[in-house]
Write a protein that holds these residues in place. Structure first.
Motif, PDB file in Angstrom:
ATOM      1  N   VAL A  12       0.855  -1.196   0.000  1.00 45.64           N
ATOM      2  CA  VAL A  12       0.000   0.000   0.000  1.00 45.64           C
ATOM      3  C   VAL A  12       0.886   1.239   0.000  1.00 45.64           C
ATOM      4  N   GLY A  13       0.358   2.312  -0.571  1.00 46.82           N
ATOM      5  CA  GLY A  13       1.101   3.573  -0.594  1.00 46.82           C
ATOM      6  C   GLY A  13       0.148   4.747  -0.653  1.00 46.82           C
ATOM      7  N   MET A  14       0.617   5.900  -0.201  1.00 49.22           N
ATOM      8  CA  MET A  14      -0.217   7.113  -0.240  1.00 49.22           C
ATOM      9  C   MET A  14       0.616   8.343  -0.538  1.00 49.22           C
ATOM     10  N   HIS A  15      -0.016   9.315  -1.139  1.00 48.04           N
ATOM     11  CA  HIS A  15       0.476  10.692  -1.095  1.00 48.04           C
ATOM     12  C   HIS A  15      -0.397  11.392  -0.087  1.00 48.04           C
ATOM     13  N   ARG A  16       0.181  12.115   0.844  1.00 48.05           N
ATOM     14  CA  ARG A  16      -0.602  12.768   1.888  1.00 48.05           C
ATOM     15  C   ARG A  16      -1.746  13.575   1.276  1.00 48.05           C
ATOM     16  N   PHE A  17      -2.924  13.466   1.907  1.00 54.47           N
ATOM     17  CA  PHE A  17      -4.053  14.290   1.489  1.00 54.47           C
ATOM     18  C   PHE A  17      -3.782  15.716   1.955  1.00 54.47           C
ATOM     19  N   SER A  18      -4.105  16.682   1.094  1.00 55.50           N
ATOM     20  CA  SER A  18      -3.649  18.046   1.364  1.00 55.50           C
ATOM     21  C   SER A  18      -4.560  19.066   0.705  1.00 55.50           C
ATOM     22  N   LYS A  19      -4.598  20.261   1.295  1.00 51.68           N
ATOM     23  CA  LYS A  19      -5.338  21.351   0.663  1.00 51.68           C
ATOM     24  C   LYS A  19      -4.453  22.104  -0.321  1.00 51.68           C
ATOM     25  N   ASP A  20      -3.177  21.730  -0.403  1.00 53.01           N
ATOM     26  CA  ASP A  20      -2.256  22.382  -1.343  1.00 53.01           C
ATOM     27  C   ASP A  20      -2.561  21.954  -2.777  1.00 53.01           C
ATOM     28  N   ARG A  21      -2.180  22.795  -3.729  1.00 45.10           N
ATOM     29  CA  ARG A  21      -2.289  22.435  -5.141  1.00 45.10           C
ATOM     30  C   ARG A  21      -1.096  21.549  -5.490  1.00 45.10           C
ATOM     31  N   ILE A  22      -1.365  20.345  -5.924  1.00 46.09           N
ATOM     32  CA  ILE A  22      -0.298  19.400  -6.271  1.00 46.09           C
ATOM     33  C   ILE A  22      -0.651  18.795  -7.626  1.00 46.09           C
ATOM     34  N   ALA A  23       0.338  18.699  -8.510  1.00 42.05           N
ATOM     35  CA  ALA A  23       0.089  18.131  -9.834  1.00 42.05           C
ATOM     36  C   ALA A  23      -0.412  16.697  -9.688  1.00 42.05           C
ATOM     37  N   LYS A  24      -1.466  16.371 -10.432  1.00 38.81           N
ATOM     38  CA  LYS A  24      -2.052  15.035 -10.302  1.00 38.81           C
ATOM     39  C   LYS A  24      -1.044  13.935 -10.638  1.00 38.81           C
ATOM     40  N   GLY A  25      -0.204  14.198 -11.620  1.00 38.14           N
ATOM     41  CA  GLY A  25       0.803  13.200 -11.984  1.00 38.14           C
ATOM     42  C   GLY A  25       1.749  12.916 -10.830  1.00 38.14           C
ATOM     43  N   ASP A  26       2.054  13.937 -10.048  1.00 41.99           N
ATOM     44  CA  ASP A  26       2.926  13.741  -8.890  1.00 41.99           C
ATOM     45  C   ASP A  26       2.218  12.964  -7.792  1.00 41.99           C
ATOM     46  N   LEU A  27       0.937  13.276  -7.617  1.00 42.80           N
ATOM     47  CA  LEU A  27       0.147  12.529  -6.626  1.00 42.80           C
ATOM     48  C   LEU A  27       0.162  11.037  -6.978  1.00 42.80           C
ATOM     49  N   ILE A  83     -12.286  10.811 -10.251  1.00 41.16           N
ATOM     50  CA  ILE A  83     -13.594  11.368 -10.575  1.00 41.16           C
ATOM     51  C   ILE A  83     -13.452  12.578 -11.493  1.00 41.16           C
ATOM     52  N   GLY A  84     -12.462  13.415 -11.197  1.00 43.53           N
ATOM     53  CA  GLY A  84     -12.440  14.726 -11.811  1.00 43.53           C
ATOM     54  C   GLY A  84     -11.628  14.901 -13.071  1.00 43.53           C
ATOM     55  N   GLY A  85     -10.953  13.897 -13.553  1.00 43.90           N
ATOM     56  CA  GLY A  85     -10.042  14.087 -14.675  1.00 43.90           C
ATOM     57  C   GLY A  85     -10.672  13.831 -16.033  1.00 43.90           C
ATOM     58  N   GLY A  86      -9.860  14.001 -17.056  1.00 42.22           N
ATOM     59  CA  GLY A  86     -10.327  13.781 -18.412  1.00 42.22           C
ATOM     60  C   GLY A  86     -10.258  12.309 -18.799  1.00 42.22           C
ATOM     61  N   MET A  87     -10.649  12.049 -20.045  1.00 45.67           N
ATOM     62  CA  MET A  87     -10.730  10.686 -20.563  1.00 45.67           C
ATOM     63  C   MET A  87      -9.388   9.950 -20.434  1.00 45.67           C
ATOM     64  N   THR A  88      -9.397   8.810 -19.809  1.00 43.85           N
ATOM     65  CA  THR A  88      -8.229   7.938 -19.583  1.00 43.85           C
ATOM     66  C   THR A  88      -6.997   8.719 -19.123  1.00 43.85           C
ATOM     67  N   GLU A  89      -7.236   9.728 -18.306  1.00 39.87           N
ATOM     68  CA  GLU A  89      -6.144  10.573 -17.827  1.00 39.87           C
ATOM     69  C   GLU A  89      -5.068   9.765 -17.085  1.00 39.87           C
ATOM     70  N   GLY A  90      -5.519   8.767 -16.321  1.00 38.32           N
ATOM     71  CA  GLY A  90      -4.580   7.972 -15.540  1.00 38.32           C
ATOM     72  C   GLY A  90      -3.602   7.187 -16.389  1.00 38.32           C
ATOM     73  N   LEU A  91      -3.992   6.945 -17.642  1.00 43.73           N
ATOM     74  CA  LEU A  91      -3.106   6.217 -18.555  1.00 43.73           C
ATOM     75  C   LEU A  91      -1.780   6.953 -18.730  1.00 43.73           C
ATOM     76  N   GLY A  92      -1.862   8.262 -18.883  1.00 42.20           N
ATOM     77  CA  GLY A  92      -0.647   9.065 -19.045  1.00 42.20           C
ATOM     78  C   GLY A  92       0.223   9.040 -17.801  1.00 42.20           C
ATOM     79  N   PHE A  93      -0.430   9.102 -16.635  1.00 48.66           N
ATOM     80  CA  PHE A  93       0.339   9.083 -15.387  1.00 48.66           C
ATOM     81  C   PHE A  93       1.022   7.728 -15.194  1.00 48.66           C
ATOM     82  N   ALA A  94       0.341   6.656 -15.609  1.00 50.54           N
ATOM     83  CA  ALA A  94       0.912   5.311 -15.449  1.00 50.54           C
ATOM     84  C   ALA A  94       2.172   5.141 -16.282  1.00 50.54           C
ATOM     85  N   LYS A  95       2.326   5.928 -17.334  1.00 51.96           N
ATOM     86  CA  LYS A  95       3.522   5.810 -18.167  1.00 51.96           C
ATOM     87  C   LYS A  95       4.786   6.169 -17.396  1.00 51.96           C
ATOM     88  N   ASP A  96       4.623   6.961 -16.327  1.00 52.59           N
ATOM     89  CA  ASP A  96       5.784   7.280 -15.496  1.00 52.59           C
ATOM     90  C   ASP A  96       6.278   6.058 -14.734  1.00 52.59           C
TER      91      ASP A  96
END
Lengths: 135, 385
Positions: B10-25, B52-65
């Motif tokens: 299991v892993g997490m990025h801390r939940f935060s009120k700061d603006r953080i790039a989704k790819g980094d999260l 919930i809030g992203g565009g079409m298959t947005e997570g696909l791009g992040f997974a490439k990292d």
């Protein structure tokens, strides 16, 4: 008198004569002997056909709250507004904004349906959802 | 389930009120889960991205990292239950034999989600939809108001639920709200009113964050246990809402939530357990009324007994069955997509005995409950093997 029209078709009737009550449109299922709002394509209990019916404009307040956040579709700060759940005699529970302020509402009180202007067009046409006001 | 399934990382990025790039999260949570499991991304045979809030298959791009390994990727959206649904898909991918190792990643920034302004009216001018005229805060507040009317529940009771969860989060490094002092009922009541009877400190923290979980077969779990307890998924159940009198078809359905009652019962039946066998619980505590109701709907006490259970301290850390030990949605936070996976993050670590100052002592079995849009319920039971 502004021309009031429903925000979307199939939810409510707003008579041209403001003396007449506006009404919500629902579905009645003979097979389940139940009424639903908004219109259903089939009865959610029996999956049998339903018929379109007009619902009573007056019901009883089941619950309420006073919201201090903007309404859906808006980000403007608001001084607060009421929301309620109203039970109609047909056995339908409706969720909608309600007129009044804190202290005005009591569970079980009678509430009447009314048009709720949301957007006004350039020609003055008011697009309406619905709300309830103390009867 | 056809094959036994275990949570191996299991892993997490801390939940935060700061603006953080989704790819980094995304990257932080996913890489931490892979590191926690001790495996490489190429070992993952199926990937489920939840947002919930992203565009079409947005997570696909992040997974490439993480790598272009050809892994099958599916995107999952189920409102607040998005992360829980991604986790459930991963569990079933392993259970069903599709793969030996599956991964779920959830991420979001609730404040960047689109305007609720929407239309069902084809070619007409864009107007608000008749279906979306009320806020979720209103639904929950009306549920609370009715509870006060029927059961005599007080606003102090709702404040006590919130204060408890704020205090649970004080030592959780992944929580969005970490108070530097013991939060009191008075403090919760004094915060701004959001939707009577709920105040701002009773409302879930909306922000940004990510969480991830990796599940695998028993053979993989044994191979990568690395001296730690193995965490078995005993039950995975989901139900949408059943019809009952008072069902409201417009907007989210909140209360009486037959789906929670039924899904919880199905999960207990699948695991061969009951509420008495559970050591701690995560629920969709977006507002205190929910946690209070779920004590009863999940069978941890009888109808109307939730107030007493809370007053007796049964659901606080150190009590009989702590609820929301990591702070829950109220204090750990509720970005959307990752919320259910954050519950799995805490549950897994609790069962391993790794949560330090917010550890549920002796925890062996945890229940994880999540609601999506008020009408989708998901319940998992996890146990230290």
């Amino acid at each position: 008198m502004a021309n009031m029209v429903p925000l979307e078709d199939g939810y409510m009737i707003i008579p041209e004569n403001p003396e007449l009550p506006c009404k919500l449109i629902g579905s009645y299922s003979k097979t389940a002997n139940k009424t639903y709002f908004p219109i259903r394509k089939l009865c959610p209990v029996t999956s049998e056909p339903v018929e379109t019916v007009e619902l009573s404009p007056v019901g009883e307040l089941y619950s309420w709250s006073f919201i201090m956040m903007p309404k859906m579709g808006s980000r403007e700060k608001v001084p607060g507004y009421g929301v309620g759940q109203i039970d109609l005699p047909e056995g339908v529970r409706i969720q909608a904004p309600i007129d009044g302020k804190m202290g005005d509402w009591k569970i079980g009180m009678k509430m009447r349906l009314a048009p709720n202007p949301v957007v006004t067009d350039e020609d003055g046409t008011q697009y309406c959802s619905f709300k309830f006001v103390p009867a | 389930m056809n094959r036994d399934v275990y949570v191996i990382g299991v892993g997490m990025h801390r939940f935060s009120k700061d603006r953080i790039a989704k790819g980094d999260l995304y990257f932080t949570a996913a890489r931490e889960a892979l590191s926690d499991a001790g495996i490489k991304f190429r070992d993952v045979g199926s990937l489920y991205n939840g947002y919930i809030g992203g565009g079409m298959t947005e997570g696909l791009g992040f997974a490439k990292d993480l790598g272009l390994t050809g892994v099958p990727i599916t995107h999952v959206e189920n409102a607040s239950a998005t992360g829980s649904s991604a986790f459930r898909e991963a569990v079933w991918a392993v259970s069903g034999g599709q793969t030996d190792v599956a991964m779920a990643v959830g991420y979001d920034d609730m404040r960047q989600m689109g305007s609720p302004l929407s239309s069902n009216q084809g070619g007409k001018k864009k107007l608000p939809s008749m279906e979306n005229m009320l806020l979720p805060a209103g639904f929950f507040a009306m549920w609370a108001q009715r509870r006060m009317h029927e059961n005599g529940t007080t606003v102090e009771t709702f404040a006590k639920v919130a204060a408890k969860n704020w205090n649970h989060a004080r030592h959780n490094p992944m929580a969005q709200r970490r108070a530097d002092h013991e939060v009191t009922i008075e403090e919760v009541l004094a915060s701004d009113m959001v939707a009577y009877p709920h105040t701002a400190m009773m409302a879930c923290a909306s922000g940004a964050g990510a969480a991830s979980a990796i599940v695998a077969t028993e053979a993989w779990a044994k191979k990568y246990a690395n001296g730690r307890p193995m965490i078995k998924v005993l039950a995975s159940q989901s139900q949408s809402e059943h019809y009952g009198d008072g069902h409201i078809f417009m907007g989210a359905i909140v209360g009486p939530s037959y789906s929670t009652e039924i899904t919880g019962r199905l999960a207990f039946e699948e695991a061969g357990l009951g509420p008495k066998d559970v050591d701690f619980v995560h629920v969709h505590d977006a507002f205190p009324i929910e946690e209070l109701m779920y004590y009863e709907l999940l069978g941890f006490c009888g109808p109307g007994e939730g107030d007493r259970m809370l007053a007796d301290g049964d659901t606080a850390l150190g009590g009989k069955v702590p609820f929301s030990p990591d702070g829950g949605l109220i204090a750990r936070g509720h970005p959307g997509g990752p919320t259910g996976l954050a519950q799995v993050w805490d549950t897994t670590r609790q069962l391993r005995g790794e949560q330090g100052k917010f550890q549920v002592e002796g925890a062996r079995t945890g229940l994880v409950h999540m609601m999506g849009a008020g009408s989708i319920c998901i319940v998992h039971l996890l146990q230290r093997a």
